[in-house]
Motif scaffolding. Structure first.
Motif, PDB file in Angstrom:
ATOM      1  N   ALA A   1      33.281  29.755  40.745  1.00 32.61           N
ATOM      2  CA  ALA A   1      33.501  29.899  39.303  1.00 32.61           C
ATOM      3  C   ALA A   1      32.520  30.891  38.693  1.00 32.61           C
ATOM      4  O   ALA A   1      32.902  31.807  37.954  1.00 32.61           O
ATOM      5  CB  ALA A   1      33.362  28.531  38.627  1.00 32.61           C
ATOM      6  N   LYS A   2      31.266  30.713  39.020  1.00 35.60           N
ATOM      7  CA  LYS A   2      30.212  31.581  38.479  1.00 35.60           C
ATOM      8  C   LYS A   2      30.411  33.023  38.932  1.00 35.60           C
ATOM      9  O   LYS A   2      30.306  33.959  38.136  1.00 35.60           O
ATOM     10  CB  LYS A   2      28.855  31.043  38.937  1.00 35.60           C
ATOM     11  N   ASN A   3      30.706  33.220  40.216  1.00 35.05           N
ATOM     12  CA  ASN A   3      30.866  34.570  40.757  1.00 35.05           C
ATOM     13  C   ASN A   3      32.067  35.291  40.147  1.00 35.05           C
ATOM     14  O   ASN A   3      31.963  36.459  39.764  1.00 35.05           O
ATOM     15  CB  ASN A   3      30.988  34.537  42.276  1.00 35.05           C
ATOM     16  N   ILE A   4      33.211  34.612  40.062  1.00 36.86           N
ATOM     17  CA  ILE A   4      34.406  35.264  39.517  1.00 36.86           C
ATOM     18  C   ILE A   4      34.184  35.640  38.056  1.00 36.86           C
ATOM     19  O   ILE A   4      34.490  36.759  37.634  1.00 36.86           O
ATOM     20  CB  ILE A   4      35.657  34.363  39.682  1.00 36.86           C
ATOM     21  N   LYS A   5      33.624  34.719  37.289  1.00 32.18           N
ATOM     22  CA  LYS A   5      33.391  35.006  35.872  1.00 32.18           C
ATOM     23  C   LYS A   5      32.431  36.184  35.711  1.00 32.18           C
ATOM     24  O   LYS A   5      32.671  37.091  34.905  1.00 32.18           O
ATOM     25  CB  LYS A   5      32.851  33.776  35.152  1.00 32.18           C
ATOM     26  N   LYS A   6      31.366  36.199  36.492  1.00 34.82           N
ATOM     27  CA  LYS A   6      30.379  37.280  36.382  1.00 34.82           C
ATOM     28  C   LYS A   6      31.002  38.620  36.771  1.00 34.82           C
ATOM     29  O   LYS A   6      30.830  39.620  36.063  1.00 34.82           O
ATOM     30  CB  LYS A   6      29.165  37.001  37.268  1.00 34.82           C
TER      31      LYS A   6
ATOM     32  N   GLN B   1      32.978  43.806  34.999  1.00 34.76           N
ATOM     33  CA  GLN B   1      34.016  44.843  34.992  1.00 34.76           C
ATOM     34  C   GLN B   1      34.709  44.947  33.635  1.00 34.76           C
ATOM     35  O   GLN B   1      35.643  45.720  33.470  1.00 34.76           O
ATOM     36  CB  GLN B   1      35.040  44.569  36.097  1.00 34.76           C
ATOM     37  N   LYS B   2      34.237  44.144  32.665  1.00 34.95           N
ATOM     38  CA  LYS B   2      34.764  44.137  31.299  1.00 34.95           C
ATOM     39  C   LYS B   2      36.265  43.864  31.276  1.00 34.95           C
ATOM     40  O   LYS B   2      37.034  44.528  30.563  1.00 34.95           O
ATOM     41  CB  LYS B   2      34.415  45.437  30.581  1.00 34.95           C
ATOM     42  N   LEU B   3      36.659  42.879  32.076  1.00 29.56           N
ATOM     43  CA  LEU B   3      38.058  42.474  32.129  1.00 29.56           C
ATOM     44  C   LEU B   3      38.255  41.149  31.402  1.00 29.56           C
ATOM     45  O   LEU B   3      37.439  40.232  31.546  1.00 29.56           O
ATOM     46  CB  LEU B   3      38.515  42.291  33.590  1.00 29.56           C
ATOM     47  N   SER B   4      39.336  41.040  30.662  1.00 33.32           N
ATOM     48  CA  SER B   4      39.704  39.750  30.071  1.00 33.32           C
ATOM     49  C   SER B   4      40.416  38.935  31.148  1.00 33.32           C
ATOM     50  O   SER B   4      40.800  39.464  32.201  1.00 33.32           O
ATOM     51  CB  SER B   4      40.634  39.962  28.876  1.00 33.32           C
TER      52      SER B   4
ATOM     53  N   LYS C   1      43.686  37.038  46.402  1.00 36.72           N
ATOM     54  CA  LYS C   1      44.347  37.786  45.327  1.00 36.72           C
ATOM     55  C   LYS C   1      43.328  38.221  44.277  1.00 36.72           C
ATOM     56  O   LYS C   1      43.354  39.358  43.796  1.00 36.72           O
ATOM     57  CB  LYS C   1      45.437  36.936  44.664  1.00 36.72           C
ATOM     58  N   LEU C   2      42.421  37.307  43.923  1.00 35.13           N
ATOM     59  CA  LEU C   2      41.399  37.638  42.927  1.00 35.13           C
ATOM     60  C   LEU C   2      40.446  38.716  43.458  1.00 35.13           C
ATOM     61  O   LEU C   2      40.105  39.657  42.739  1.00 35.13           O
ATOM     62  CB  LEU C   2      40.632  36.385  42.515  1.00 35.13           C
ATOM     63  N   ALA C   3      40.015  38.576  44.706  1.00 33.61           N
ATOM     64  CA  ALA C   3      39.118  39.573  45.299  1.00 33.61           C
ATOM     65  C   ALA C   3      39.792  40.941  45.334  1.00 33.61           C
ATOM     66  O   ALA C   3      39.174  41.961  45.000  1.00 33.61           O
ATOM     67  CB  ALA C   3      38.695  39.138  46.699  1.00 33.61           C
ATOM     68  N   SER C   4      41.063  40.976  45.712  1.00 31.91           N
ATOM     69  CA  SER C   4      41.801  42.248  45.751  1.00 31.91           C
ATOM     70  C   SER C   4      41.933  42.837  44.354  1.00 31.91           C
ATOM     71  O   SER C   4      41.730  44.040  44.162  1.00 31.91           O
ATOM     72  CB  SER C   4      43.196  42.039  46.353  1.00 31.91           C
ATOM     73  N   GLY C   5      42.272  42.007  43.382  1.00 31.87           N
ATOM     74  CA  GLY C   5      42.402  42.477  42.003  1.00 31.87           C
ATOM     75  C   GLY C   5      41.092  42.997  41.439  1.00 31.87           C
ATOM     76  O   GLY C   5      41.069  43.963  40.666  1.00 31.87           O
ATOM     77  N   LEU C   6      39.998  42.373  41.806  1.00 29.54           N
ATOM     78  CA  LEU C   6      38.681  42.783  41.328  1.00 29.54           C
ATOM     79  C   LEU C   6      38.071  43.918  42.170  1.00 29.54           C
ATOM     80  O   LEU C   6      37.011  44.436  41.833  1.00 29.54           O
ATOM     81  CB  LEU C   6      37.729  41.574  41.328  1.00 29.54           C
TER      82      LEU C   6
END
Length: 187
Positions: A13-18, A23-26, A58-63
């Motif tokens: 949770a902490k890593n994804i949010k950070k 990356q200034k993404l909503s 999916k999140l890692a690829s998107g980020l």
């Protein structure tokens, strides 16, 4: 096992949010580029759900980050620093040695330096940026600290604080090696 799962969920949770915020993404933007719903991203960032590996990929690829960036612990809770492992910085004559035990990084605006001054050692420092402060604790001898035109003698066991926005120098005029801890705080 539940505590371990909770810890992993909180780390993710902490890593994804950070990463998302860096990356200034909503959440909407991350949902769009990753294919993971905004509500799922919200649950993950609040550590309310145990994410599947597929969702994390999916999140890692998107980020555009490695998968492990989502699961790694950001820092150790304890970090030991051995003097021999620190990259030493010396002046030209080698009489002034600085060991940056805790260099500044993106998570803190200060650094902690261990400094040795042999007899006769002197080091001059140009003014730092406005708002920079130095905190010094002296051990083993007496430090002559010049700040602008003012000269201060700091004896073993004593400390001094000053704003470092003017030239300053450190000098050991004694016959013993002087050591000091210097904490530099940046605005």
């Amino acid at each position: 096992m539940k505590n371990e799962t909770d810890f992993i969920c909180k780390t993710i949770a902490k890593n994804i949010k950070k990463i998302r915020e860096d990356q200034k993404l909503s959440m909407d933007q991350l949902a769009s580029i990753s294919g993971v719903s905004k509500s799922m991203i919200g649950q993950i960032e609040r550590a309310e759900t145990n994410s599947s590996i597929s969702t994390l990929w999916k999140l890692a690829s998107g980020l555009h980050v490695p998968f492990t960036a989502l699961i790694e612990q950001s820092k150790e809770h304890v970090m030991r620093v051995d003097k021999e492992s620190v990259n030493i910085v010396k002046n030209e004559d080698g009489l002034f040695r600085m060991y940056p035990y805790f260099p500044i990084d993106e998570n803190r605006n200060f650094e902690i330096l261990y400094i040795e001054l042999d007899p006769g050692a002197c080091s001059h420092s140009e003014p730092h940026a406005t708002g920079t402060e130095e905190y010094i604790i002296v051990f083993g001898s007496t430090l002559e600290l010049t700040i602008g035109e003012e000269i201060h003698e700091i004896h073993s066991g004593d400390a001094i604080y000053f704003t470092a926005n003017e030239p300053h120098s450190y000098r050991n005029k004694t016959k013993e090696t002087l050591t000091m801890i210097n904490i530099i705080s940046y605005a």
